[in-house]
Every structure is written in structure tokens, then in C-alpha cells.
Write a protein that holds these residues in place. Structure first.
Motif, short mmCIF file in Angstrom:
data_model
loop_
_atom_site.label_atom_id
_atom_site.label_comp_id
_atom_site.label_asym_id
_atom_site.label_seq_id
_atom_site.Cartn_x
_atom_site.Cartn_y
_atom_site.Cartn_z
N MET A 59 0.89 -1.19 0.03
CA MET A 59 -0.07 -0.12 0.00
C MET A 59 0.97 1.22 0.19
SD MET A 59 -3.35 -1.00 2.39
CE MET A 59 -2.14 -1.24 4.02
N GLY A 60 2.19 0.99 0.16
CA GLY A 60 3.06 2.29 -0.16
C GLY A 60 3.04 3.14 1.12
N ILE A 61 2.87 2.17 2.39
CA ILE A 61 2.74 2.84 3.78
C ILE A 61 4.38 2.68 4.24
CG2 ILE A 61 2.12 3.09 6.26
CD1 ILE A 61 -0.48 1.75 5.00
N PRO A 62 4.99 3.79 4.45
CA PRO A 62 6.61 3.67 4.99
C PRO A 62 6.48 2.89 6.49
CG PRO A 62 6.00 6.01 5.19
CD PRO A 62 4.65 5.30 4.34
N ILE A 63 7.30 2.09 6.78
CA ILE A 63 7.42 1.35 8.02
C ILE A 63 8.46 1.91 8.73
CG2 ILE A 63 6.39 -0.64 7.06
CD1 ILE A 63 8.71 -2.11 7.02
N LYS A 176 -0.38 7.70 25.70
CA LYS A 176 0.38 8.73 25.83
C LYS A 176 1.72 8.60 25.08
CE LYS A 176 -2.45 11.16 28.34
NZ LYS A 176 -3.17 12.05 27.74
N ALA A 177 2.21 7.31 24.94
CA ALA A 177 3.54 7.04 24.40
C ALA A 177 3.90 7.49 22.79
CB ALA A 177 3.93 5.63 24.39
N ASP A 178 5.20 7.76 22.58
CA ASP A 178 5.47 8.25 21.02
C ASP A 178 5.63 6.89 20.47
OD1 ASP A 178 6.51 9.06 18.77
OD2 ASP A 178 8.57 9.49 19.77
N LEU A 179 4.66 6.58 19.58
CA LEU A 179 4.42 5.35 18.82
C LEU A 179 4.39 5.69 17.34
CD1 LEU A 179 2.16 3.55 21.21
CD2 LEU A 179 4.34 2.79 20.55
N PRO A 180 4.66 4.74 16.37
CA PRO A 180 4.31 5.17 14.87
C PRO A 180 2.99 5.80 14.71
CG PRO A 180 5.42 3.18 15.23
CD PRO A 180 5.03 3.60 16.54
N SER A 181 2.67 6.81 13.96
CA SER A 181 1.48 7.48 13.59
C SER A 181 0.60 6.77 13.16
CB SER A 181 1.75 8.67 13.03
OG SER A 181 2.52 8.80 11.75
N ASN A 182 1.04 5.83 12.20
CA ASN A 182 0.22 4.96 11.26
C ASN A 182 -0.15 3.69 12.11
OD1 ASN A 182 -0.39 2.33 9.47
ND2 ASN A 182 -0.52 4.19 8.16
N TYR A 183 -1.64 3.42 12.50
CA TYR A 183 -1.80 2.38 13.54
C TYR A 183 -1.63 1.17 12.95
CZ TYR A 183 -4.71 6.54 14.90
OH TYR A 183 -4.98 7.81 15.40
N PHE A 184 -1.52 0.94 11.49
CA PHE A 184 -1.41 -0.24 10.97
C PHE A 184 0.04 -0.74 11.14
CE2 PHE A 184 -1.43 -2.94 6.81
CZ PHE A 184 -2.40 -3.88 7.57
N VAL A 185 1.04 0.03 10.89
CA VAL A 185 2.26 -0.06 11.34
C VAL A 185 2.56 -0.06 12.82
CG1 VAL A 185 4.77 1.12 11.14
CG2 VAL A 185 3.02 1.48 9.29
#
Length: 305
Positions: A59-63, A176-185
Motif C-alpha cells: 500500500m506504499g505505507i512507510p514502516i 500517551k507514548a510516542d508510537l508510529p503515527s500509522n495505526y497499522f504499522v
């Protein structure tokens, strides 16, 4: 994305964590009767994680993620999956699938107390009413002698309680944590790292691994459903909701999951459902209403006047 689209996504996500997750107790029970628990959970999550990375690429989503995000996903993966889920699967060798889900329905109470202790968040009166209904419902369920007198059931109950604490803390941490913004990733990294840690746990406990080709047809189907729906769809929905609504509202899934688990366990595994269980289920759903509804504010405003 418009407000209506967001509302639709939230509703669909709640359906996933309410209904799909409710079915995973049955699927895990079917699989754990044949496979070692940590090996089973590891295979499920590593496979799901790799599939998510593959789909993201298509899908072209960067990981790519930062070092801090990677470390946070490892911690979340351990709390949610390696310990929080893996040990529940282990406990299913000793307790019915419906019972496991019913015990976990006490989780909203633990989350509310943790948010009060760790964050100083005030517990609303109606949330307390919802928790009260939940506790009453749980008591009615677990006080049945035919459930608690089974061999190993007490050990299973204790370990599931430990998983609830792990899951509750993780829910607050992830919000609250700094996590990947894309929920899928984000889900992919938690699944893959959590699955790797489960594999290490499996090796540490000396479990015997086997090829999926040697599993029975029922276990193969159970694993496919666990990977696609229980892991990818439901857990992505869960991570999405933790960023959209409060953790205690997300935790209300643990009130609905038991209803689904009870019905499926009764239908497919002939697990017993008593009249007391049905009454308790109705009380639990009442608790969901009080924790989740916004109408509660108006009721208490009348008493303040």
C-alpha cells in the motif's frame, strides 16, 4: 477525514474489539488443546506482524520508525501480547474460554484505579456505578461452584489477573507514548516484537514446536482466523481507539467479550451456560452503558442543583 468518517471508524473499531475479540477465546481454546501455548501465541503474532509489514509495503505505507518508537513498541508488545495475551492462552488449559473472558471483564476497574493512582484522574460517579455493576456481574459468574472447583482453575485465575494488570498498564502507556503515527504499522511492530519474545519464552519453557502442516484442520482454521481477524483487524482497531477515546472506554470491550465468548463456547465446545451466567451477563452490559454513555452527566447535574 470528516467527522462522520471518524465516527464510522470508531464504531467499526468498537465492533472489532467487542465481537471479534470475543471470538478469540474460543479460537485460542481450540488451538491450545493441541498446541503448546507460547508457541501458539508466538506463531500467531509473528505471522500477523509479517503480513502487516507486507501489506504496508504493497500500500506504499512507510514502516520506518524512530529508535524511541521502536523501543516503545517493544514494551507495548510485551505488556499486551507476550505477557498479557500469551499467559492467558496458557491459562486456557485450566479454565473455560467463557470463564477467562468473564474474569478479564474486571479490567475497566483496574484501569480506572491505575489512572487515579498514576495520573490523578478523578473517577466519575457514574463510572463507579458502571464498575459496581461489572463487579456484581463478575461475582455472580465466578461464584458458581462448577466453575471454580475444576482442577487448576485457581492457578489459571491468578495468572489471568496478572495479565489484566499488564494489559491495563499498557493501555495507559500506549495512550500517551510516542508510537508510529500509522495505526497499522504500530500494530505490526507490536505484533512482531511481541511474537519474537513469545518465541523466546516458548524455547525457555522447553515447548515442542511443530509444522502447521501437521496440525488438525480445526486448529489450522483457528490460527487463520486468529491471525487475520483477531490480530490484524482487531488489534489495529484497538490501537486506533486508544488514541481516539479514553482507555477506560476502550476497556469496556472486556465487558462485551465475555458475552460473545460464553455463547461461542457453549455452542462449539459445549461449555455450560447457567441461568446465573445469563443474569450476570445482563448486569455486565448495564455496567458498559454507565461507563460509556455521556447521558450520565445530566443525571448527576440534577442532584447538584
Amino acid at each position: 477525514m470528516g467527522k462522520s468518517s471518524n465516527t464510522t471508524l470508531v464504531i467499526l473499531a468498537f465492533f472489532a474489539i467487542y465481537v471479534i475479540w470475543g471470538s478469540t477465546y474460543l479460537l485460542n481454546k481450540i488451538a491450545v488443546l493441541e498446541l503448546p501455548p507460547f508457541m501458539l501465541a508466538s506463531f500467531r503474532f509473528v505471522t500477523a506482524g509479517l503480513l502487516i509489514f507486507g501489506l504496508a509495503r504493497l500500500m506504499g505505507i512507510p514502516i520506518t520508525i524512530t529508535k524511541k518508537q521502536f523501543l516503545n513498541t517493544i514494551l507495548a508488545g510485551f505488556l499486551f501480547l507476550s505477557f498479557g495475551n500469551g499467559v492467558v492462552v496458557w491459562a486456557l488449559r485450566f479454565v473455560d474460554s467463557g470463564f477467562a473472558a468473564l474474569e478479564i471483564s474486571a479490567q475497566p476497574l483496574i484501569i480506572l484505579l491505575m489512572m487515579w493512582i498514576l495520573q490523578g484522574k478523578k473517577i466519575q460517579p457514574t463510572s463507579l456505578i458502571g464498575v459496581f455493576f461489572g463487579v456484581v456481574g463478575i461475582y455472580l459468574l465466578v461464584s458458581q461452584k462448577q466453575i471454580i472447583t475444576k482442577e487448576g482453575s485457581v492457578l489459571g485465575m491468578i495468572m489471568i489477573f496478572a495479565c489484566m494488570i499488564s494489559w491495563a498498564y499498557a493501555s495507559i502507556f500506549v495512550a500517551k507514548a510516542d508510537l508510529p503515527s500509522n495505526y497499522f504499522v504500530n500494530t505490526g511492530y507490536q505484533m512482531f516484537t511481541g511474537g519474537i519474545m513469545l518465541a523466546l519464552m516458548s524455547v525457555g519453557f522447553g515447548e515442542e514446536w511443530s509444522s502447521p502442516l501437521t496440525w488438525s484442520r480445526n486448529v489450522q482454521w483457528a490460527m487463520i482466523l486468529l491471525v487475520v481477524f483477531g490480530s490484524i483487524v482487531a488489534f489495529t482497531s484497538f490501537n486506533y481507539l486508544l488514541k481516539r477515546v479514553s482507555p477506560e472506554k476502550v476497556a469496556t470491550s472486556t465487558y462485551v467479550n465475555p458475552i460473545v465468548a460464553l455463547i461461542l463456547g457453549w455452542y462449539f465446545l459445549e461449555e455450560e451456560i447457567t441461568e446465573q451466567s445469563i443474569l450476570a451477563a445482563a448486569i455486565l452490559l448495564t455496567g458498559v452503558y454507565f461507563i460509556n454513555t455521556k447521558k450520565k452527566i445530566a443525571i448527576f447535574e440534577r442532584f447538584k442543583r
